[in-house]
Motif scaffolding. Structure first.
Motif, mmCIF file in Angstrom:
data_model
loop_
_atom_site.group_PDB
_atom_site.id
_atom_site.type_symbol
_atom_site.label_atom_id
_atom_site.label_comp_id
_atom_site.label_asym_id
_atom_site.label_seq_id
_atom_site.Cartn_x
_atom_site.Cartn_y
_atom_site.Cartn_z
ATOM 1 N N HIS A 295 0.820 -1.225 0.000
ATOM 2 C CA HIS A 295 0.000 0.000 0.000
ATOM 3 C C HIS A 295 0.853 1.274 0.000
ATOM 4 C CE1 HIS A 295 -2.436 -3.275 1.319
ATOM 5 N NE2 HIS A 295 -2.384 -3.032 2.602
ATOM 6 N N THR A 296 2.072 1.187 -0.504
ATOM 7 C CA THR A 296 2.911 2.375 -0.647
ATOM 8 C C THR A 296 3.126 2.650 -2.139
ATOM 9 O OG1 THR A 296 4.996 1.134 -0.610
ATOM 10 C CG2 THR A 296 4.113 1.885 1.520
ATOM 11 N N TYR A 297 3.769 3.753 -2.433
ATOM 12 C CA TYR A 297 4.067 4.097 -3.823
ATOM 13 C C TYR A 297 5.388 4.851 -3.860
ATOM 14 C CZ TYR A 297 2.490 8.709 -2.369
ATOM 15 O OH TYR A 297 2.366 9.892 -1.697
ATOM 16 N N GLU A 298 5.966 4.939 -5.048
ATOM 17 C CA GLU A 298 7.135 5.794 -5.260
ATOM 18 C C GLU A 298 6.953 6.522 -6.585
ATOM 19 O OE1 GLU A 298 10.435 3.101 -5.220
ATOM 20 O OE2 GLU A 298 10.034 2.363 -7.258
ATOM 21 N N ILE A 299 7.392 7.763 -6.633
ATOM 22 C CA ILE A 299 7.346 8.527 -7.876
ATOM 23 C C ILE A 299 8.382 7.957 -8.843
ATOM 24 C CG2 ILE A 299 7.737 10.807 -8.916
ATOM 25 C CD1 ILE A 299 6.746 12.025 -6.247
ATOM 26 N N VAL A 300 7.959 7.685 -10.066
ATOM 27 C CA VAL A 300 8.872 7.168 -11.088
ATOM 28 C C VAL A 300 9.936 8.236 -11.368
ATOM 29 C CG1 VAL A 300 9.070 6.398 -13.489
ATOM 30 C CG2 VAL A 300 7.073 5.737 -12.117
ATOM 31 N N GLN A 301 11.188 7.837 -11.305
ATOM 32 C CA GLN A 301 12.295 8.793 -11.467
ATOM 33 C C GLN A 301 12.986 8.620 -12.821
ATOM 34 O OE1 GLN A 301 12.866 11.242 -9.343
ATOM 35 N NE2 GLN A 301 11.386 10.517 -7.825
ATOM 36 N N GLY A 302 13.696 9.662 -13.233
ATOM 37 C CA GLY A 302 14.597 9.544 -14.368
ATOM 38 C C GLY A 302 13.982 9.658 -15.743
ATOM 39 N N LEU A 303 12.713 10.064 -15.838
ATOM 40 C CA LEU A 303 12.100 10.213 -17.152
ATOM 41 C C LEU A 303 12.617 11.496 -17.819
ATOM 42 C CD1 LEU A 303 8.393 9.279 -16.284
ATOM 43 C CD2 LEU A 303 10.132 7.803 -17.319
ATOM 44 N N SER A 304 12.895 11.409 -19.099
ATOM 45 C CA SER A 304 13.371 12.596 -19.816
ATOM 46 C C SER A 304 12.204 13.558 -20.029
ATOM 47 C CB SER A 304 13.976 12.200 -21.157
ATOM 48 O OG SER A 304 13.031 11.510 -21.944
ATOM 49 N N ILE A 305 12.474 14.834 -19.869
ATOM 50 C CA ILE A 305 11.440 15.873 -19.987
ATOM 51 C C ILE A 305 11.847 16.839 -21.101
ATOM 52 C CG2 ILE A 305 10.184 17.716 -18.792
ATOM 53 C CD1 ILE A 305 9.664 14.924 -17.606
ATOM 54 N N SER A 306 11.039 16.929 -22.133
ATOM 55 C CA SER A 306 11.332 17.847 -23.242
ATOM 56 C C SER A 306 10.999 19.278 -22.834
ATOM 57 C CB SER A 306 10.495 17.465 -24.467
ATOM 58 O OG SER A 306 9.113 17.706 -24.198
ATOM 59 N N ASP A 307 11.459 20.228 -23.621
ATOM 60 C CA ASP A 307 11.115 21.632 -23.363
ATOM 61 C C ASP A 307 9.609 21.848 -23.439
ATOM 62 O OD1 ASP A 307 13.780 22.183 -23.072
ATOM 63 O OD2 ASP A 307 14.038 23.040 -25.083
ATOM 64 N N PHE A 308 8.951 21.154 -24.382
ATOM 65 C CA PHE A 308 7.492 21.229 -24.529
ATOM 66 C C PHE A 308 6.810 20.768 -23.240
ATOM 67 C CE2 PHE A 308 3.469 19.076 -25.606
ATOM 68 C CZ PHE A 308 2.790 20.090 -26.280
ATOM 69 N N ALA A 309 7.259 19.608 -22.720
ATOM 70 C CA ALA A 309 6.680 19.058 -21.485
ATOM 71 C C ALA A 309 6.962 19.965 -20.292
ATOM 72 C CB ALA A 309 7.224 17.661 -21.235
ATOM 73 N N ARG A 310 8.199 20.483 -20.217
ATOM 74 C CA ARG A 310 8.586 21.332 -19.089
ATOM 75 C C ARG A 310 7.661 22.537 -18.953
ATOM 76 N NH1 ARG A 310 11.022 19.869 -14.984
ATOM 77 N NH2 ARG A 310 9.238 20.862 -14.034
ATOM 78 N N ALA A 311 7.369 23.168 -20.085
ATOM 79 C CA ALA A 311 6.511 24.357 -20.056
ATOM 80 C C ALA A 311 5.115 23.992 -19.559
ATOM 81 C CB ALA A 311 6.429 24.979 -21.442
ATOM 82 N N LYS A 312 4.592 22.860 -20.019
ATOM 83 C CA LYS A 312 3.258 22.408 -19.588
ATOM 84 C C LYS A 312 3.254 22.059 -18.098
ATOM 85 C CE LYS A 312 1.182 22.120 -23.746
ATOM 86 N NZ LYS A 312 0.032 22.970 -24.107
ATOM 87 N N MET A 313 4.286 21.372 -17.637
ATOM 88 C CA MET A 313 4.374 20.961 -16.233
ATOM 89 C C MET A 313 4.486 22.170 -15.308
ATOM 90 S SD MET A 313 6.914 17.736 -16.900
ATOM 91 C CE MET A 313 7.351 17.414 -15.192
ATOM 92 N N ASP A 314 5.249 23.169 -15.744
ATOM 93 C CA ASP A 314 5.413 24.373 -14.917
ATOM 94 C C ASP A 314 4.126 25.196 -14.862
ATOM 95 O OD1 ASP A 314 8.005 23.647 -14.428
ATOM 96 O OD2 ASP A 314 8.908 25.066 -15.836
ATOM 97 N N ALA A 315 3.397 25.237 -15.971
ATOM 98 C CA ALA A 315 2.147 26.015 -16.006
ATOM 99 C C ALA A 315 1.110 25.445 -15.042
ATOM 100 C CB ALA A 315 1.587 26.039 -17.425
ATOM 101 N N THR A 316 1.003 24.124 -14.996
ATOM 102 C CA THR A 316 0.009 23.520 -14.095
ATOM 103 C C THR A 316 0.472 23.626 -12.635
ATOM 104 O OG1 THR A 316 -1.480 21.625 -13.824
ATOM 105 C CG2 THR A 316 0.813 21.108 -14.331
ATOM 106 N N ALA A 317 1.796 23.601 -12.399
ATOM 107 C CA ALA A 317 2.315 23.819 -11.037
ATOM 108 C C ALA A 317 2.006 25.235 -10.562
ATOM 109 C CB ALA A 317 3.820 23.567 -10.999
ATOM 110 N N LYS A 318 2.142 26.200 -11.474
ATOM 111 C CA LYS A 318 1.849 27.590 -11.123
ATOM 112 C C LYS A 318 0.383 27.745 -10.711
ATOM 113 C CE LYS A 318 2.395 32.303 -12.997
ATOM 114 N NZ LYS A 318 1.016 32.788 -13.110
#
Length: 333
Positions: A295-318
């Motif tokens: 019943h535990t989990y871990e965040i998957v690590q080490g996935l490559s993040i493109s510039d396109f993805a980075r911008a989307k991820m930062d916008a939703t974090a904001k």
């Protein structure tokens, strides 16, 4: 047989819960050998409807359900609970701004967090479904300080299921042949459905989604928009919000959290950020996670993040940071 698990469903007189509680009671979430005590919570004005739901659940005569309690009392509902599915929240009505919804619902989850802190088991597992789900889950955890932060989550599995279904339909495969789609961020129209690490199994071969779809413009455009706005599209067509699919996704979320996902697979869950992928610590943010049988989990690590993805991820974090600031202002006044 195992000891009964005590499972709480809030908003139990509502549409999502109506689809959810039968699936839970039938054994499709915790397994065919796990007896259950179901606790159904709603607010006093819904007491009559809740009584009707209780009658129906009794009449289902489900062998695994050893006891059902229907209540409008938070303290009674949260006492000694093992798993809480927090569905109940004020729905967004026409003309309401998201901030209006936030202000109304933050108070609900502040109160439920405080009740949980006093009377629930400290190893309780919590999924928040009621919107805005990420921020509601974070507020709930803040007011239950004696319960580990990692025990709180919010539902983004519905968005993952939507993304998976869109790709499957586009490629012409069964949905189970699309794997490892990711939802980053908020369960809102800023979420980022990401298939850059996802796969399709077709004709016995496993290929990337981009290779299978062969239409990058669609994957970076209409696909993302369709998943982001699917809830609104359902409301427009059905005149009611997603209920059956939300209930199914809640079951998927808890089942995988409880039993663990298959080797090499991951699922999307809104969880407290530990700073992974440069997402600010402490936000309730959807990540790809590997769930385990304990019943535990871990965040998957080490996935490559493109510039396109980075911008989307930062916008939703904001957006999540802004929501949290607004929520805390409501809580402190």
């Amino acid at each position: 047989m195992a000891e009964p698990l005590k499972v709480l469903i809030t908003g139990a007189a509502g549409q999502i819960a109506y689809s959810l509680m039968f699936q839970v009671g039938s054994g499709s979430v915790f397994g065919p050998n796990q007896p259950l005590k179901l606790v159904l919570l709603d607010i006093l004005p819904m007491k009559s409807v809740l009584d009707g739901v209780l009658m129906e659940m009794m009449d289902c005569a489900l062998p695994l359900v050893k006891e059902i309690v229907a209540t409008v009392d938070e303290t009674e509902a949260f006492t000694d609970v093992d798993v809480a599915m927090l569905v109940g929240a004020m729905p967004r009505r026409e003309g309401m701004e998201r901030k209006d919804l936030l202000a109304a619902n933050v108070k609900i989850f502040k109160s439920q967090g405080a009740a949980m802190d006093k009377v629930s088991k400290k190893n309780i597992k919590v999924v928040v479904v009621g919107n805005p789900a990420n921020t509601n889950a974070l507020i709930c955890s803040k007011y239950a300080p004696s319960i580990p932060k990692e025990n709180f989550s919010c539902l983004t599995r519905l968005d993952q299921n939507r993304a998976q279904a869109q790709v499957a339909a586009r490629v012409g495969v069964d949905t189970q042949n699309v794997g490892n789609t990711i939802i980053w961020g908020n369960h809102s129209s800023t979420q980022f459905p990401d298939v850059s690490h996802a796969t399709v199994t077709k004709d016995g071969k496993v290929v990337s989604v981009y290779e299978a779809v062969k239409d990058d413009d669609w994957l970076k455009g209409d696909f993302i928009k369709t998943v982001q706005t699917r809830g609104g599209a359902v409301i427009k067509a059905r005149k009611l919000s997603s209920a059956m699919s939300a209930a199914k996704a809640t079951c998927d979320h808890i089942r995988d959290w409880w039993t663990g996902c298959a080797e090499g697979k991951w699922v999307s869950m809104g969880v407290i950020s530990d700073g992974s992928y440069d997402i600010p610590k402490g936000l309730m943010y959807s990540f790809p996670v590997r769930t385990k049988p304990d019943h535990t989990y871990e965040i998957v690590q080490g996935l490559s993040i493109s510039d396109f993805a980075r911008a989307k991820m930062d916008a939703t974090a904001k957006e999540l940071q802004e929501e949290l600031a607004a929520a805390m202002e409501v809580c402190e006044h």
